[in-house]
Motif scaffolding. Structure first.
Motif, PDB file in Angstrom:
ATOM      1  N   SER A 160     -25.275  20.674  26.560  1.00  0.00           N
ATOM      2  CA  SER A 160     -24.109  20.797  27.182  1.00  0.00           C
ATOM      3  C   SER A 160     -24.189  20.287  28.447  1.00  0.00           C
ATOM      4  CB  SER A 160     -23.939  22.586  27.223  1.00  0.00           C
ATOM      5  OG  SER A 160     -24.767  23.050  27.939  1.00  0.00           O
ATOM      6  N   PHE A 161     -23.020  19.951  28.949  1.00  0.00           N
ATOM      7  CA  PHE A 161     -22.844  19.659  30.543  1.00  0.00           C
ATOM      8  C   PHE A 161     -21.566  19.799  30.911  1.00  0.00           C
ATOM      9  CE2 PHE A 161     -22.280  16.042  27.642  1.00  0.00           C
ATOM     10  CZ  PHE A 161     -21.151  15.412  27.990  1.00  0.00           C
ATOM     11  N   THR A 162     -21.006  19.610  32.092  1.00  0.00           N
ATOM     12  CA  THR A 162     -19.849  19.879  32.423  1.00  0.00           C
ATOM     13  C   THR A 162     -19.490  18.696  33.361  1.00  0.00           C
ATOM     14  OG1 THR A 162     -20.668  21.000  34.574  1.00  0.00           O
ATOM     15  CG2 THR A 162     -20.200  22.397  32.850  1.00  0.00           C
ATOM     16  N   THR A 163     -18.028  18.822  33.514  1.00  0.00           N
ATOM     17  CA  THR A 163     -17.272  17.899  34.600  1.00  0.00           C
ATOM     18  C   THR A 163     -16.324  18.817  35.342  1.00  0.00           C
ATOM     19  OG1 THR A 163     -15.691  17.194  32.978  1.00  0.00           O
ATOM     20  CG2 THR A 163     -17.677  15.706  33.273  1.00  0.00           C
ATOM     21  N   GLN A 164     -16.101  18.308  36.488  1.00  0.00           N
ATOM     22  CA  GLN A 164     -15.079  18.746  37.327  1.00  0.00           C
ATOM     23  C   GLN A 164     -13.974  17.647  37.758  1.00  0.00           C
ATOM     24  OE1 GLN A 164     -16.996  20.482  40.754  1.00  0.00           O
ATOM     25  NE2 GLN A 164     -17.026  22.455  39.570  1.00  0.00           N
ATOM     26  N   ALA A 165     -12.542  18.251  37.881  1.00  0.00           N
ATOM     27  CA  ALA A 165     -11.593  17.325  38.014  1.00  0.00           C
ATOM     28  C   ALA A 165     -11.607  17.089  39.635  1.00  0.00           C
ATOM     29  CB  ALA A 165     -10.325  18.040  37.850  1.00  0.00           C
ATOM     30  N   LYS A 166     -11.012  15.824  39.798  1.00  0.00           N
ATOM     31  CA  LYS A 166     -10.646  15.258  41.285  1.00  0.00           C
ATOM     32  C   LYS A 166      -9.347  15.185  41.525  1.00  0.00           C
ATOM     33  CE  LYS A 166     -11.795  11.214  43.966  1.00  0.00           C
ATOM     34  NZ  LYS A 166     -12.567  10.245  44.414  1.00  0.00           N
ATOM     35  N   ARG A 167      -8.870  15.527  42.445  1.00  0.00           N
ATOM     36  CA  ARG A 167      -7.645  15.321  43.100  1.00  0.00           C
ATOM     37  C   ARG A 167      -7.136  13.994  43.266  1.00  0.00           C
ATOM     38  NH1 ARG A 167      -3.667  19.029  47.030  1.00  0.00           N
ATOM     39  NH2 ARG A 167      -1.840  17.761  46.835  1.00  0.00           N
TER      40      ARG A 167
END
Length: 169
Positions: A160-167
């Motif tokens: 498992s791993f995560t990503t975050q959005a960029k504006r």
């Protein structure tokens, strides 16, 4: 219950949670319940966010891939104000649109989280899939958070791993 009947029930449940029209139906969101039936105020601040996700990742070589379940989390970080999503669109590795989740503005209530699930069997996005979200909020209201958790489990192994959005606008 006799073991052979238990096996039949399990097979029935497994096949009924599979894809319908190529889209995983497990945890699907009913966006129509969130539809805004009025014109949004022009004074709202507009934003656009980019979120990378992975339907697949490479394993050992570029010829072997592992399919992933992607859980996209859409979070209203304000405890006072509603935010509005104008667009949630899913793109594949080549930048081609796979699907739009709604064609009308929807609301996310204060501190509410909603989700989009891309099932493990839906690999149409490929190794470089992504989302574009367009949104509006009150001035001085915190921006929404868009995150993804990608997971896969096989035997006793888990990933498992995560990503975050960029504006971006």
């Amino acid at each position: 219950m006799k073991p052979k009947y238990l096996v039949l029930v399990l097979i029935f449940l497994i096949f009924n949670c599979e894809k319908k029209n190529g889209i995983d139906t497990l945890n699907s969101e009913n966006w129509s319940k969130r539809k805004i039936n009025h014109v949004l105020n022009d004074s709202l601040e507009y934003g656009k966010s980019y979120l990378s996700i992975y339907s697949e990742i490479y394993s050992f070589t570029d010829s072997k891939k592992i399919s992933l379940t992607s859980m996209i989390s859409i979070r209203n970080t304000s405890d006072l104000d509603t935010i509005y999503l104008l667009k949630a669109e899913y793109f594949d590795t080549e930048g081609k649109s796979i699907r739009k989740y709604f064609d009308y503005p929807i609301f996310i209530a204060p501190l509410e989280t909603t989700e989009i699930i891309i099932g493990e069997k839906d690999v149409t996005g490929g190794t470089g899939s992504n989302f574009i979200f367009e949104w509006k909020k009150q001035k001085n209201t915190p921006e929404p958070i868009f995150e993804a958790v990608m997971t896969s489990t096989m035997s006793q192994q888990g990933l498992s791993f995560t990503t975050q959005a960029k504006r971006i606008q």
